[in-house]
Design a protein around this motif. Structure first.
Motif, PDB file in Angstrom:
ATOM      1  N   GLU A   1     -15.281 -40.079  10.485  1.00 48.65           N
ATOM      2  CA  GLU A   1     -14.811 -39.926  11.861  1.00 48.65           C
ATOM      3  C   GLU A   1     -13.344 -39.505  11.896  1.00 48.65           C
ATOM      4  OE1 GLU A   1     -14.348 -42.584  15.978  1.00 48.65           O
ATOM      5  OE2 GLU A   1     -15.530 -43.345  14.283  1.00 48.65           O
ATOM      6  N   GLU A   2     -12.499 -40.136  11.078  1.00 47.28           N
ATOM      7  CA  GLU A   2     -11.082 -39.799  11.040  1.00 47.28           C
ATOM      8  C   GLU A   2     -10.864 -38.388  10.529  1.00 47.28           C
ATOM      9  OE1 GLU A   2      -6.935 -40.248  11.354  1.00 47.28           O
ATOM     10  OE2 GLU A   2      -8.580 -41.436  12.170  1.00 47.28           O
ATOM     11  N   VAL A   3     -11.606 -38.003   9.474  1.00 47.77           N
ATOM     12  CA  VAL A   3     -11.455 -36.662   8.915  1.00 47.77           C
ATOM     13  C   VAL A   3     -11.900 -35.602   9.923  1.00 47.77           C
ATOM     14  CG1 VAL A   3     -12.313 -35.089   7.124  1.00 47.77           C
ATOM     15  CG2 VAL A   3     -11.633 -37.425   6.517  1.00 47.77           C
ATOM     16  N   GLN A   4     -12.979 -35.863  10.646  1.00 54.20           N
ATOM     17  CA  GLN A   4     -13.447 -34.909  11.644  1.00 54.20           C
ATOM     18  C   GLN A   4     -12.427 -34.741  12.778  1.00 54.20           C
ATOM     19  OE1 GLN A   4     -15.997 -32.836  11.626  1.00 54.20           O
ATOM     20  NE2 GLN A   4     -16.612 -33.589   9.580  1.00 54.20           N
TER      21      GLN A   4
ATOM     22  N   ASP B   1     -11.285 -27.392   3.937  1.00 51.43           N
ATOM     23  CA  ASP B   1     -11.750 -26.864   5.211  1.00 51.43           C
ATOM     24  C   ASP B   1     -12.982 -27.639   5.650  1.00 51.43           C
ATOM     25  OD1 ASP B   1     -13.874 -25.908   3.691  1.00 51.43           O
ATOM     26  OD2 ASP B   1     -13.090 -23.855   3.613  1.00 51.43           O
ATOM     27  N   ALA B   2     -13.630 -27.188   6.722  1.00 49.56           N
ATOM     28  CA  ALA B   2     -14.764 -27.930   7.281  1.00 49.56           C
ATOM     29  C   ALA B   2     -15.917 -28.034   6.291  1.00 49.56           C
ATOM     30  CB  ALA B   2     -15.226 -27.260   8.574  1.00 49.56           C
ATOM     31  N   VAL B   3     -16.168 -26.959   5.536  1.00 53.54           N
ATOM     32  CA  VAL B   3     -17.257 -26.977   4.553  1.00 53.54           C
ATOM     33  C   VAL B   3     -16.934 -27.953   3.421  1.00 53.54           C
ATOM     34  CG1 VAL B   3     -18.544 -25.607   2.867  1.00 53.54           C
ATOM     35  CG2 VAL B   3     -17.967 -24.626   5.102  1.00 53.54           C
ATOM     36  N   ASP B   4     -15.688 -27.935   2.956  1.00 55.09           N
ATOM     37  CA  ASP B   4     -15.278 -28.868   1.911  1.00 55.09           C
ATOM     38  C   ASP B   4     -15.466 -30.316   2.356  1.00 55.09           C
ATOM     39  OD1 ASP B   4     -14.464 -26.725   0.310  1.00 55.09           O
ATOM     40  OD2 ASP B   4     -12.429 -26.761   1.116  1.00 55.09           O
ATOM     41  N   CYS B   5     -15.044 -30.609   3.588  1.00 53.08           N
ATOM     42  CA  CYS B   5     -15.144 -31.974   4.098  1.00 53.08           C
ATOM     43  C   CYS B   5     -16.598 -32.407   4.252  1.00 53.08           C
ATOM     44  CB  CYS B   5     -14.406 -32.094   5.430  1.00 53.08           C
ATOM     45  SG  CYS B   5     -12.600 -31.902   5.287  1.00 53.08           S
ATOM     46  N   LEU B   6     -17.459 -31.465   4.629  1.00 56.60           N
ATOM     47  CA  LEU B   6     -18.881 -31.784   4.716  1.00 56.60           C
ATOM     48  C   LEU B   6     -19.421 -32.194   3.355  1.00 56.60           C
ATOM     49  CD1 LEU B   6     -21.490 -31.832   6.419  1.00 56.60           C
ATOM     50  CD2 LEU B   6     -21.828 -29.428   5.780  1.00 56.60           C
ATOM     51  N   GLN B   7     -19.018 -31.475   2.315  1.00 57.77           N
ATOM     52  CA  GLN B   7     -19.443 -31.823   0.966  1.00 57.77           C
ATOM     53  C   GLN B   7     -18.916 -33.183   0.532  1.00 57.77           C
ATOM     54  OE1 GLN B   7     -17.974 -28.336  -1.089  1.00 57.77           O
ATOM     55  NE2 GLN B   7     -20.070 -27.615  -1.449  1.00 57.77           N
ATOM     56  N   VAL B   8     -17.705 -33.519   0.973  1.00 62.24           N
ATOM     57  CA  VAL B   8     -17.106 -34.800   0.596  1.00 62.24           C
ATOM     58  C   VAL B   8     -17.996 -35.960   1.023  1.00 62.24           C
ATOM     59  CG1 VAL B   8     -15.209 -36.379   1.113  1.00 62.24           C
ATOM     60  CG2 VAL B   8     -14.722 -33.994   0.535  1.00 62.24           C
ATOM     61  N   PHE B   9     -18.538 -35.865   2.217  1.00 69.57           N
ATOM     62  CA  PHE B   9     -19.298 -36.994   2.752  1.00 69.57           C
ATOM     63  C   PHE B   9     -20.807 -36.893   2.525  1.00 69.57           C
ATOM     64  CE2 PHE B   9     -15.336 -37.043   5.192  1.00 69.57           C
ATOM     65  CZ  PHE B   9     -14.980 -38.375   5.050  1.00 69.57           C
TER      66      PHE B   9
END
Length: 263
Positions: free
Chosen positions: A213-216, A239-247
């Protein structure tokens, strides 16, 4: 000035309970400066570690490579003030702060001299050892006289010598008489290099701790999540794709490839 070998050289005094180190850092210091765009005053602070005032704390963290999982690093904290009799004396530089730390946390009398410029860092450390132990056993009065004698010799070191001379010449200049009469043994120098253990995967772990939630919310506000390593100043960009992979997975598929911008 010619580039000096980057080294850390240890030595022992046979006629006094004293060990020492001489450090000269050239290329590794340049590697630090190349990563930062600090003004000269800040570079001086980095070179000498800090400029202490009447307030504040010195925090030293020891994080050994063989630390067991779940074992926290050792951390020592000392005030940047020295109690001399009934008065309080603030430390004025990095060397005094470290000596105060060694005295309060390790109960070791220590003297340190530091020097730095835009191309090199140099340092000399003298530390009093116990009067007995190992192969040494000295009369307390002889030991005290020896420590006082070595400290007095150390006080003659200059910034120019620390920044320009190799360890064997410094030892010869400072302790020629001591070496001739009592004995001073030096050990093979150890190389020093600049390195940082930060990585893209470790930054990803930090993002996971922040929570999705915080990252988004950061992505919504800034479009990317960017951070810089406090130690080596290396930037990381997600970026947004990287963050999606993180979670979505513990494995970052792009961890080994350069991102489109930053690191």
């Amino acid at each position: 000035m010619n580039e000096l070998l980057v080294f850390m050289c240890d030595f022992m005094c046979d006629g006094a309970p004293v060990r020492g180190e001489i450090v000269s850092i050239g290329s590794a210091w340049q590697a630090v400066l190349e990563r930062r765009d600090d003004p000269p005053a800040i570079r001086k602070i980095l070179g000498d570690l800090l400029d202490a005032s009447n307030t504040g704390r010195l925090v030293i963290t020891l994080d050994p490579t063989d630390r067991e999982p779940g074992q926290p690093p050792y951390q020592g904290i000392v005030a940047l003030q020295e109690h001399v009799g009934s008065s309080v004396k603030p430390v004025s530089n990095a060397a005094e702060a470290i000596c105060l730390y060694m005295q309060n946390s390790e109960q070791l009398d220590t003297r340190i001299w530091l020097a730095s410029d835009d191309s090199h860092i140099g340092g000399l450390l003298l530390q009093r050892l116990p009067n007995s132990g190992g192969h040494a056993h000295l009369d307390p009065e002889v030991a005290e006289e020896g420590w006082s004698r070595i400290k007095t010799l150390g006080e003659t070191i200059t910034n120019e010598e620390l920044l320009t001379l190799p360890s064997e010449i410094i030892l010869r200049r400072l302790f020629l008489e001591e070496s001739t009469e009592k004995g001073v043994r030096s050990f093979p120098p150890r190389p020093v290099r600049f390195a940082c253990r930060c990585s893209r995967n470790k930054v990803a772990d930090v993002l996971r701790m922040l929570g999705e939630e915080e990252v988004q919310s950061i992505l919504a506000e800034q479009g990317v999540v960017e951070t810089i390593c406090d130690f080596c100043a290396k930037p990381y960009r997600f970026d947004a794709v990287d963050c999606l992979q993180v979670f979505k997975t513990d494995l970052l598929s792009d961890a080994t490839r350069p991102p489109s911008s930053g690191h």
